[in-house]
Design a protein around this motif. Structure first.
Motif, mmCIF file in Angstrom:
data_model
loop_
_atom_site.group_PDB
_atom_site.id
_atom_site.type_symbol
_atom_site.label_atom_id
_atom_site.label_comp_id
_atom_site.label_asym_id
_atom_site.label_seq_id
_atom_site.Cartn_x
_atom_site.Cartn_y
_atom_site.Cartn_z
ATOM 1 N N GLU A 150 -22.741 14.629 -3.885
ATOM 2 C CA GLU A 150 -21.811 15.415 -4.708
ATOM 3 C C GLU A 150 -22.016 15.082 -6.194
ATOM 4 O O GLU A 150 -21.944 15.973 -7.053
ATOM 5 N N VAL A 151 -22.282 13.837 -6.463
ATOM 6 C CA VAL A 151 -22.563 13.444 -7.849
ATOM 7 C C VAL A 151 -23.905 14.047 -8.283
ATOM 8 O O VAL A 151 -24.057 14.528 -9.410
ATOM 9 N N PHE A 172 -6.428 0.500 -16.013
ATOM 10 C CA PHE A 172 -5.918 1.880 -16.146
ATOM 11 C C PHE A 172 -4.528 2.046 -15.528
ATOM 12 O O PHE A 172 -4.220 3.115 -14.992
ATOM 13 N N ILE A 173 -3.715 1.040 -15.569
ATOM 14 C CA ILE A 173 -2.433 1.150 -14.858
ATOM 15 C C ILE A 173 -1.387 1.854 -15.739
ATOM 16 O O ILE A 173 -0.936 1.315 -16.760
ATOM 17 N N TYR A 200 -12.590 9.171 -19.734
ATOM 18 C CA TYR A 200 -11.409 9.702 -20.428
ATOM 19 C C TYR A 200 -11.031 8.855 -21.649
ATOM 20 O O TYR A 200 -10.165 9.208 -22.412
ATOM 21 N N GLN A 236 -20.196 2.593 -6.384
ATOM 22 C CA GLN A 236 -18.991 2.861 -5.581
ATOM 23 C C GLN A 236 -19.442 3.121 -4.150
ATOM 24 O O GLN A 236 -20.496 3.726 -3.940
ATOM 25 N N SER A 252 -13.826 -0.994 -9.012
ATOM 26 C CA SER A 252 -13.438 -0.182 -7.871
ATOM 27 C C SER A 252 -12.364 0.837 -8.226
ATOM 28 O O SER A 252 -11.215 0.483 -8.478
ATOM 29 N N GLY A 279 -12.519 7.410 -14.758
ATOM 30 C CA GLY A 279 -11.501 7.013 -15.735
ATOM 31 C C GLY A 279 -12.104 6.582 -17.061
ATOM 32 O O GLY A 279 -11.524 6.821 -18.127
ATOM 33 N N GLY A 297 -7.253 9.696 -7.617
ATOM 34 C CA GLY A 297 -8.539 10.020 -6.991
ATOM 35 C C GLY A 297 -9.185 11.173 -7.737
ATOM 36 O O GLY A 297 -8.519 12.179 -8.021
ATOM 37 N N TYR A 305 -25.019 6.351 -16.696
ATOM 38 C CA TYR A 305 -23.869 5.708 -16.052
ATOM 39 C C TYR A 305 -23.976 5.807 -14.533
ATOM 40 O O TYR A 305 -23.718 4.846 -13.812
ATOM 41 N N ILE A 349 -3.714 -0.281 -8.298
ATOM 42 C CA ILE A 349 -4.755 -0.477 -7.288
ATOM 43 C C ILE A 349 -6.154 -0.529 -7.908
ATOM 44 O O ILE A 349 -7.026 -1.219 -7.423
ATOM 45 N N THR A 350 -6.359 0.205 -9.007
ATOM 46 C CA THR A 350 -7.718 0.332 -9.562
ATOM 47 C C THR A 350 -8.182 -0.974 -10.212
ATOM 48 O O THR A 350 -7.405 -1.646 -10.895
HETATM 49 C C1 FAD Z 1 -5.334 7.349 -17.812
HETATM 50 C C2 FAD Z 1 -5.484 6.849 -16.416
HETATM 51 C C3 FAD Z 1 -4.371 6.422 -15.731
HETATM 52 C C4 FAD Z 1 -4.524 5.862 -14.464
HETATM 53 N N1 FAD Z 1 -3.416 5.354 -13.826
HETATM 54 C C5 FAD Z 1 -3.603 4.595 -12.724
HETATM 55 C C6 FAD Z 1 -2.500 3.888 -12.154
HETATM 56 O O1 FAD Z 1 -1.356 4.007 -12.584
HETATM 57 N N2 FAD Z 1 -2.747 3.065 -11.117
HETATM 58 C C7 FAD Z 1 -4.004 2.903 -10.602
HETATM 59 O O2 FAD Z 1 -4.165 2.114 -9.701
HETATM 60 N N3 FAD Z 1 -5.056 3.598 -11.091
HETATM 61 C C8 FAD Z 1 -4.881 4.426 -12.146
HETATM 62 N N4 FAD Z 1 -5.946 5.113 -12.685
HETATM 63 C C9 FAD Z 1 -7.262 4.978 -12.078
HETATM 64 C C10 FAD Z 1 -7.752 6.244 -11.412
HETATM 65 O O3 FAD Z 1 -7.099 6.471 -10.218
HETATM 66 C C11 FAD Z 1 -9.270 6.104 -11.278
HETATM 67 O O4 FAD Z 1 -9.799 6.256 -12.565
HETATM 68 C C12 FAD Z 1 -9.882 7.084 -10.331
HETATM 69 O O5 FAD Z 1 -9.532 6.783 -9.036
HETATM 70 C C13 FAD Z 1 -11.409 7.106 -10.437
HETATM 71 O O6 FAD Z 1 -11.946 5.848 -10.373
HETATM 72 P P1 FAD Z 1 -13.000 5.356 -11.452
HETATM 73 O O7 FAD Z 1 -12.442 5.665 -12.760
HETATM 74 O O8 FAD Z 1 -13.329 3.953 -11.176
HETATM 75 O O9 FAD Z 1 -14.251 6.271 -11.190
HETATM 76 P P2 FAD Z 1 -15.400 5.979 -10.132
HETATM 77 O O10 FAD Z 1 -14.810 5.686 -8.835
HETATM 78 O O11 FAD Z 1 -16.337 4.998 -10.698
HETATM 79 O O12 FAD Z 1 -16.088 7.392 -10.038
HETATM 80 C C14 FAD Z 1 -17.097 7.813 -10.945
HETATM 81 C C15 FAD Z 1 -17.649 9.139 -10.455
HETATM 82 O O13 FAD Z 1 -18.289 8.958 -9.208
HETATM 83 C C16 FAD Z 1 -17.758 9.806 -8.237
HETATM 84 N N5 FAD Z 1 -17.762 9.131 -6.953
HETATM 85 C C17 FAD Z 1 -17.449 7.860 -6.709
HETATM 86 N N6 FAD Z 1 -17.583 7.606 -5.409
HETATM 87 C C18 FAD Z 1 -17.974 8.742 -4.819
HETATM 88 C C19 FAD Z 1 -18.250 9.130 -3.485
HETATM 89 N N7 FAD Z 1 -18.143 8.300 -2.494
HETATM 90 N N8 FAD Z 1 -18.633 10.391 -3.252
HETATM 91 C C20 FAD Z 1 -18.741 11.279 -4.255
HETATM 92 N N9 FAD Z 1 -18.485 10.966 -5.527
HETATM 93 C C21 FAD Z 1 -18.101 9.709 -5.804
HETATM 94 C C22 FAD Z 1 -16.367 10.124 -8.720
HETATM 95 O O14 FAD Z 1 -15.912 11.343 -8.199
HETATM 96 C C23 FAD Z 1 -16.578 10.178 -10.212
HETATM 97 O O15 FAD Z 1 -17.072 11.422 -10.546
HETATM 98 C C24 FAD Z 1 -5.800 5.759 -13.891
HETATM 99 C C25 FAD Z 1 -6.905 6.255 -14.565
HETATM 100 C C26 FAD Z 1 -6.767 6.791 -15.813
HETATM 101 C C27 FAD Z 1 -7.977 7.300 -16.513
#
Ligand code: FAD
Lengths: 502, 372
Positions: free
Chosen positions: B273-274, A203-204, B334, B263, A169, B331, A475, B257, A164-165
């Motif tokens: 929260e951020v 990141f899947i 990490y 988002q 987004s 993500g 999430g 960043y 989904i990621t």
């Molecule tokens: C190793 C790994 C494996 C993964 N595996 C999968 C997978 O199999 N399938 C898949 O689809 N995805 C996968 N993911 C993706 C994962 O679910 C996302 O990384 C996660 O949802 C966060 O999204 P982002 O990394 O884009 O961070 P962002 O959404 O960009 O968030 C960045 C920061 O902003 C904060 N933030 C964002 N929006 C808000 C808000 N509205 N209110 C408060 N704070 C907010 C977040 O909490 C975070 O601290 C994986 C990620 C990793 C690192």
């Protein structure tokens, strides 16, 4: 709109009802007792697997992937496949071994005490499977399940992943409110007989191992939740390719990669759910978006919590060993009060995490994705009848569209809002509790062990690197807190606005 | 502070920042892959040519006369980019300080007056082992031809690069251990494989096996704990400066960043929260900087207690900040392509500097308040 059957009259002053806070008590008489046996069996299998495969190799594997970040641990995937772990939690009606979803959490905890990367190699497959189940596309679920089963028989693992990621987004994807304001880009254009998809997923987990990718796309990227579709893409589909494999800090055994879809055609038979399939339901497509997400995540977040419990326990066991063998100024560490109290904290963290995932398991069994299969008569029927017989009996369900319609009516239109909120809220709380406590246990462990803890051969530093990811995927923990608020605290208050921060 | 001193600070500040940005940064990711890939020596050579390994030495040996404030300034700037290099420099200073505490100025001067090269400027030291907590495994025996050391000295930072090393070893008949100076290029010194560790990868660490190896007693016999304790009091703040550097780097990257990542239709920095996460980070960074500045300016016995009181929480806070630093990047945080995950590992690793974290706390209260 989802049916609103919850009235504050049932609730305590904070707005929570008895079942909200006591899923365990609700489940005592209603859940089949045989599930306990399944849990024991699952734990036993996991322990055997740990002893023979995971524990002896976890550090070497981690080191190997440090050395060669492109290395893919196929040997682990093949071994898990041989052991039957990829069909174990597929219901018998689809040809699997039909273990209840409750037991997978215990299984994953056990594996995670040795290597959470390995636990993910199994767990993520069921995240993909949960997508099929949550969309209630029985024919497609059957088709893909049969391929997984064949893969087990022929020693060619057939795994699923969940995609989904997108680069733009992450957090936005799993909440309809956020998605609609977000920057989603995986576009599925309607064509004769299917969709032409363009987009990139990142990141899947397990992507490099998966035969089937369960992907989220949108017919109109400006209206994502109204036009979403989930579809299955086979690894050999034209227009589909794998991009880079990420270089992660931890959980190295489980690859996370990019999926690239360029003019990739997805035939209708591979669409799990789209607007056309839900047009005859009274629940809006947008609400179905949220129901599907919440159902998938209620199940998978129990898994993340259990992996957290596994890490917490793994670290605890290492620290226990260390404290039993190390002397500080002549005294055995284990005999120092401050060490004893920290060990008690660590054990508490293990216990709390386990209680949390047990509670979401109860909730899922009573009110969530596992509900149907845990209704006692159905459960026992499926449990004691041979797989072949169950398959024959349930064949009409997967063949005739009318059954599909009935199931979807039940799952989407008749779904009680408070039940969905209960499972979503508990799953989110379990997720951030289990992951936060895992990180905490690692930090306690490292602060107790000094330089010994920082050395790779002593395992704790690996747990520490691995655990951080639990706070991010499924999430971020920030989002999970917001989801817990939305589902359990703010749900019946009309003055509450979500994701409207100013 | 007079004008000359101010100018000196400024110069140190700007040279260390320039070194970090221009020399360290380009090699950071590559060197962090050590020991799974080679360790590029350029950064070490450059640090050497800029006299960074001499910082802690007396002025007569080209140093800053043990000025903790100045050392902290340099280490903080360097750690903001790469804590490993800062740890290398601190290790050297720790070994030098042990020699100073033991009154071995001549020997120290001899080391640094030799034909200069990086190898000779480095002194390996077990920076994470506190002899006050754990008895060293290495044993010393008095033989006719001098002291011979046998056994393992674990976690020798820079042990694979330095010509000289300081170790702790115990004579069987002594209750406390002693310090020894050993030359690495002896047949009886067996340097192990690089230790694979949580963080600080580019600060190479090895276990060293000694077999009847000649060693020079540093200071007096059985006084290692005392020298170590004094060294700890003098240099503990430098560890906190490294932690503060990690924190500052983590916060800077997270802030940047959060102002570009969108988002939910807005910059994530606009979600409250951020903002709270960022606030917690910013407060801890600023607190660390203030504590280091405050304790660094102190002198006398107070300076030691205050340095410890300032440092221990800073080391803890660095772990929190680095964790939040990843969290803000989601993500991406990490992944190894971003430096946040490295800072997270480095900060946690650093917490064990000078020994086990909880023990350092207990030791502090015991020594400050004369608890039994
Ligand atoms: C190793 C790994 C494996 C993964 N595996 C999968 C997978 O199999 N399938 C898949 O689809 N995805 C996968 N993911 C993706 C994962 O679910 C996302 O990384 C996660 O949802 C966060 O999204 P982002 O990394 O884009 O961070 P962002 O959404 O960009 O968030 C960045 C920061 O902003 C904060 N933030 C964002 N929006 C808000 C808000 N509205 N209110 C408060 N704070 C907010 C977040 O909490 C975070 O601290 C994986 C990620 C990793 C690192």
């Amino acid at each position: 709109m989802l049916k609103k059957t919850f009235f504050p009259g049932n609730a305590d002053p904070s707005g929570l009802s008895f079942p909200d806070m006591n899923c365990n008590l609700m489940a005592i008489s209603r859940q089949p007792r045989a599930i306990t046996k399944e849990v024991r069996k699952a734990i036993k299998l996991a322990r055997e697997f740990n002893e023979t495969v995971v524990r002896p190799n976890a550090l070497d594997m981690d080191r190997k992937i440090h050395e060669d970040p492109d290395y893919l641990p196929w040997e682990w995937v093949r071994e898990a496949n041989r052991q039957g772990f990829y069909t174990m939690w597929i219901p018998k009606m689809f040809g699997g071994k039909g273990y209840s979803f409750t037991s997978i959490a215990y299984f994953l905890e056990e594996i995670s005490t040795c290597c959470v990367g390995m636990a993910n190699l199994i767990g993520v497959h069921y995240l993909g499977f949960a997508t099929l189940i949550a969309a209630w596309n029985l024919a497609l679920t059957r088709r893909i399940s049969l391929e997984v089963i064949k893969g087990e028989k022929t020693d060619t693992p057939c795994l699923l992943d969940f995609a989904i990621t997108e680069p733009g987004s992450g957090t936005d994807t799993s909440e309809a409110d956020l998605a609609d304001k977000g920057n989603l880009a995986c576009h599925a254009a309607r064509e004769n007989g299917g969709y032409r998809v363009n987009g990139t997923k990142i990141f899947i987990s397990n992507a490099h191992f998966s035969t089937w990718h369960l992907v989220l796309g949108y017919e109109d990227i400006k209206k994502p939740s109204d036009t979403f579709l989930f579809f299955a893409v086979r690894k050999d589909a034209s227009g589909f390719s794998l991009g880079r494999k990420e270089r992660k800090m931890g959980q190295k055994a489980c690859p996370a990669s990019e999926l690239i879809l360029r003019d990739c055609f997805v035939p209708d038979e591979q669409v799990c759910v789209d607007q056309r399939q839900t047009a005859n339901l009274s629940t809006s497509h947008r609400d179905i978006y949220q129901i599907i997400f919440d159902s998938i995540c209620s199940s998978s977040k129990a898994g993340v919590c259990s992996m957290g419990a596994g890490i917490s326990r793994g670290v605890y066991e290492e620290v226990l060993r260390f404290a039993s063998n190390t002397r500080i100024n002549g005294s055995l560490m284990m005999n120092l009060e401050w060490v004893q109290c920290r060990l008690a904290d660590m054990l508490r963290n293990v216990a709390v995490s386990r209680l949390m995932y047990a509670e979401i398991n109860f909730a899922n069994g009573m009110f969530g994705l596992n509900k149907m299969l845990q209704i006692k008569p159905l459960y026992y029927l499926f449990r004691y009848l041979p797989i072949k017989v169950v398959q024959v009996l349930s064949a009409p369900m997967t063949r005739f569209p009318v059954f599909q319609k009935i199931v979807r009516k039940m799952q989407f239109d008749w779904k009680k809002r408070e039940e969905l909120e209960r499972t979503t809220g508990w799953a989110s709380m379990a997720k951030f509790t289990g992951s936060d406590l895992a990180v905490e246990n690692c930090r306690i462990g490292l602060s107790l062990m000094g330089q010994t803890g920082t050395r790779h051969e002593n395992r704790v530093e690996k747990f520490f690197r691995d655990s951080k990811l639990l706070q991010i995927y499924e999430g971020t923990n920030q989002l999970n807190r917001l989801e817990a608020f939305k589902s359990l605290i703010g749900r019946n208050r009309y003055d509450i606005q979500m994701f409207e921060d100013r | 502070m007079n004008q000359t001193e101010k100018n000196e600070y400024k110069l140190l500040y700007s040279t260390s920042r320039e070194f970090s940005q221009k020399v360290l940064l380009p090699y950071r990711e590559e060197n962090d892959r050590y020991p799974f890939a080679g360790l590029d020596q350029t950064v070490f050579e450059k640090a050497y040519s800029m006299d960074f390994f001499h910082l802690w030495l007396p002025e007569s040996m080209g140093g800053l006369e043990g000025d903790i404030g100045k050392l902290c300034t340099v280490l903080l700037n360097i750690a903001e980019i790469d804590a490993s290099m800062a740890m290398v420099l601190l290790t050297n200073a720790m070994a030098q300080e042990i020699m100073i505490q033991a009154g071995e100025m001549d020997r120290l001067s001899e080391i640094y007056s030799r034909n200069g090269s990086l190898k000779y400027a480095l002194i390996a030291f077990p920076s994470f082992l506190n002899p006050l907590e754990m008895t060293p495994e290495l044993m010393a025996v008095e033989k006719e031809n001098g002291v011979r050391l046998s056994g393992l000295s674990k976690g020798m930072v820079m042990g694979s690069m330095a010509e000289n090393m300081i170790v702790f070893a115990r004579f069987p008949e002594d209750p406390d251990s002693s310090c020894f100076l050993i030359a690495a290029s002896q047949e009886t010194v067996r340097i192990g494989d690089p230790v694979i560790s949580l963080g600080l990868h580019a600060c190479p660490t090895v276990d060293i096996d000694f077999n009847e190896t000649p060693g020079i007693l540093i200071g007096e016999r059985g006084r290692a704990s005392e020298y170590y304790g004094n060294m700890y009091g003098r240099l503990v703040l430098a560890g906190a400066a490294i932690a503060a550097g990690i924190m500052r780097g983590s916060f800077t990257d997270a802030l940047k960043y959060s102002q570009s990542r969108i988002q939910g239709g807005k910059k994530i920095a606009e979600w409250s929260e951020v903002q709270l996460l960022l606030a917690n980070m910013a407060l801890k960074v600023r607190n660390a900087e203030m504590l280091i500045e405050y304790a660094g300016a102190k002198s006398g016995k107070d300076a030691i207690h205050d340095s410890i009181a300032a440092s221990i929480p800073v080391l803890d806070h660095a772990c929190d900040v680095a964790s939040d630093g990843i969290q803000i990047l989601g993500g991406y945080g990490y992944m190894e392509d971003y430096s946040q995950e490295k800072r997270y590992r480095d900060a946690q690793h650093l917490q064990s500097l000078f020994g086990i974290s909880c023990l350092k706390k207990i030791q502090y209260v015991k020594s400050c308040y004369k608890l039994a």
